[in-house]
Scaffold this motif. Structure first.
Motif, PDB file in Angstrom:
ATOM      1  N   THR A   3       0.827  -1.208   0.000  1.00 33.40           N
ATOM      2  CA  THR A   3       0.000   0.000   0.000  1.00 33.40           C
ATOM      3  C   THR A   3       0.861   1.257   0.000  1.00 33.40           C
ATOM      4  OG1 THR A   3      -1.709  -1.190   1.191  1.00 33.40           O
ATOM      5  CG2 THR A   3      -1.876   1.191   1.171  1.00 33.40           C
ATOM      6  N   ASN A   4       1.957   1.241   0.759  1.00 34.59           N
ATOM      7  CA  ASN A   4       2.841   2.400   0.783  1.00 34.59           C
ATOM      8  C   ASN A   4       3.375   2.697  -0.609  1.00 34.59           C
ATOM      9  OD1 ASN A   4       2.505   2.531   3.535  1.00 34.59           O
ATOM     10  ND2 ASN A   4       4.442   1.545   4.000  1.00 34.59           N
ATOM     11  N   HIS A   5       3.778   1.669  -1.300  1.00 41.28           N
ATOM     12  CA  HIS A   5       4.295   1.809  -2.654  1.00 41.28           C
ATOM     13  C   HIS A   5       3.218   2.378  -3.579  1.00 41.28           C
ATOM     14  CE1 HIS A   5       7.098   0.976  -5.870  1.00 41.28           C
ATOM     15  NE2 HIS A   5       6.150   0.331  -6.524  1.00 41.28           N
ATOM     16  N   LEU A  10       0.837   6.574  -6.935  1.00 42.02           N
ATOM     17  CA  LEU A  10      -0.375   7.296  -7.319  1.00 42.02           C
ATOM     18  C   LEU A  10      -0.217   8.801  -7.098  1.00 42.02           C
ATOM     19  CD1 LEU A  10      -3.093   4.875  -5.907  1.00 42.02           C
ATOM     20  CD2 LEU A  10      -2.609   5.352  -8.321  1.00 42.02           C
ATOM     21  N   TYR A  11       0.474   9.166  -6.049  1.00 42.64           N
ATOM     22  CA  TYR A  11       0.638  10.588  -5.729  1.00 42.64           C
ATOM     23  C   TYR A  11       1.617  11.278  -6.674  1.00 42.64           C
ATOM     24  CZ  TYR A  11       1.147  14.784  -2.867  1.00 42.64           C
ATOM     25  OH  TYR A  11       1.161  16.087  -2.419  1.00 42.64           O
ATOM     26  N   TYR A  12       2.777  10.665  -6.885  1.00 38.83           N
ATOM     27  CA  TYR A  12       3.815  11.326  -7.676  1.00 38.83           C
ATOM     28  C   TYR A  12       3.723  11.040  -9.169  1.00 38.83           C
ATOM     29  CZ  TYR A  12       6.013  12.807  -3.397  1.00 38.83           C
ATOM     30  OH  TYR A  12       6.250  13.407  -2.192  1.00 38.83           O
ATOM     31  N   LYS A  20      -8.330  11.313  -3.333  1.00 37.46           N
ATOM     32  CA  LYS A  20      -8.629  10.312  -4.366  1.00 37.46           C
ATOM     33  C   LYS A  20      -7.865   9.015  -4.123  1.00 37.46           C
ATOM     34  CE  LYS A  20     -10.048  13.452  -7.995  1.00 37.46           C
ATOM     35  NZ  LYS A  20      -9.800  13.996  -9.323  1.00 37.46           N
ATOM     36  N   ILE A  21      -6.638   9.132  -3.653  1.00 38.39           N
ATOM     37  CA  ILE A  21      -5.850   7.931  -3.337  1.00 38.39           C
ATOM     38  C   ILE A  21      -6.526   7.152  -2.208  1.00 38.39           C
ATOM     39  CG2 ILE A  21      -3.656   7.090  -2.409  1.00 38.39           C
ATOM     40  CD1 ILE A  21      -2.335   9.539  -3.799  1.00 38.39           C
ATOM     41  N   ALA A  22      -6.959   7.858  -1.186  1.00 40.44           N
ATOM     42  CA  ALA A  22      -7.632   7.213  -0.054  1.00 40.44           C
ATOM     43  C   ALA A  22      -8.891   6.472  -0.515  1.00 40.44           C
ATOM     44  CB  ALA A  22      -7.973   8.245   1.016  1.00 40.44           C
ATOM     45  N   LYS A  23      -9.664   7.104  -1.366  1.00 43.01           N
ATOM     46  CA  LYS A  23     -10.886   6.458  -1.866  1.00 43.01           C
ATOM     47  C   LYS A  23     -10.553   5.244  -2.726  1.00 43.01           C
ATOM     48  CE  LYS A  23     -14.117  10.294  -1.797  1.00 43.01           C
ATOM     49  NZ  LYS A  23     -15.020  11.155  -2.570  1.00 43.01           N
ATOM     50  N   ARG A  33      -1.827  10.795   3.902  1.00 43.43           N
ATOM     51  CA  ARG A  33      -1.059  11.993   4.245  1.00 43.43           C
ATOM     52  C   ARG A  33       0.205  11.633   5.024  1.00 43.43           C
ATOM     53  NH1 ARG A  33      -3.669  16.799   7.862  1.00 43.43           N
ATOM     54  NH2 ARG A  33      -1.733  17.831   8.380  1.00 43.43           N
ATOM     55  N   TYR A  34       0.073  10.726   5.985  1.00 45.88           N
ATOM     56  CA  TYR A  34       1.194  10.303   6.809  1.00 45.88           C
ATOM     57  C   TYR A  34       2.257   9.592   5.966  1.00 45.88           C
ATOM     58  CZ  TYR A  34       3.884   7.789  10.303  1.00 45.88           C
ATOM     59  OH  TYR A  34       4.914   7.277  11.056  1.00 45.88           O
ATOM     60  N   ARG A  35       1.833   8.693   5.087  1.00 48.55           N
ATOM     61  CA  ARG A  35       2.777   7.935   4.253  1.00 48.55           C
ATOM     62  C   ARG A  35       3.533   8.853   3.290  1.00 48.55           C
ATOM     63  NH1 ARG A  35       2.812   4.397   7.835  1.00 48.55           N
ATOM     64  NH2 ARG A  35       1.257   2.791   7.759  1.00 48.55           N
ATOM     65  N   ILE A  36       2.872   9.844   2.757  1.00 46.97           N
ATOM     66  CA  ILE A  36       3.539  10.799   1.864  1.00 46.97           C
ATOM     67  C   ILE A  36       4.547  11.638   2.653  1.00 46.97           C
ATOM     68  CG2 ILE A  36       3.200  12.837   0.412  1.00 46.97           C
ATOM     69  CD1 ILE A  36       0.524  11.492  -0.471  1.00 46.97           C
ATOM     70  N   ALA A  37       4.160  12.072   3.830  1.00 47.08           N
ATOM     71  CA  ALA A  37       5.077  12.851   4.676  1.00 47.08           C
ATOM     72  C   ALA A  37       6.283  12.006   5.074  1.00 47.08           C
ATOM     73  CB  ALA A  37       4.349  13.352   5.917  1.00 47.08           C
TER      74      ALA A  37
END
Length: 76
Positions: A3-5, A10-12, A20-23, A33-37
């Motif tokens: 999931t982290n990957h 999806l974000y970058y 949208k990623i969460a959904k 948000r935490y994983r991106i940070a």
């Protein structure tokens, strides 16, 4: 771990928003948000780049290598 990957890709790569990623992954928005940070922190750490350790090694050993080469040249 998978999931982290997915979150980072999806974000970058895809440019999706955190919401949208969460959904899409059916996880909480704050988790995204935490994983991106966390990834941003990892990226900014001194050892995250591939070239940084070798640059560090070169800076440590350069004086020794320079002296060794100069000595070998003068002996020849």
């Amino acid at each position: 771990m998978e999931t982290n990957h997915q979150i980072i890709l999806l974000y970058y790569r895809e440019g999706l928003s955190q919401r949208k990623i969460a959904k899409k992954l059916h996880i909480h928005r704050l988790t995204v948000r935490y994983r991106i940070a966390e990834y941003e922190l990892f990226k900014s750490s001194p050892l995250s780049g591939q070239d940084k350790p070798s640059s560090l090694l070169i800076s440590i050993y350069a004086p020794v290598l320079y002296t060794t080469v100069r000595t070998a040249q003068s002996d020849a």
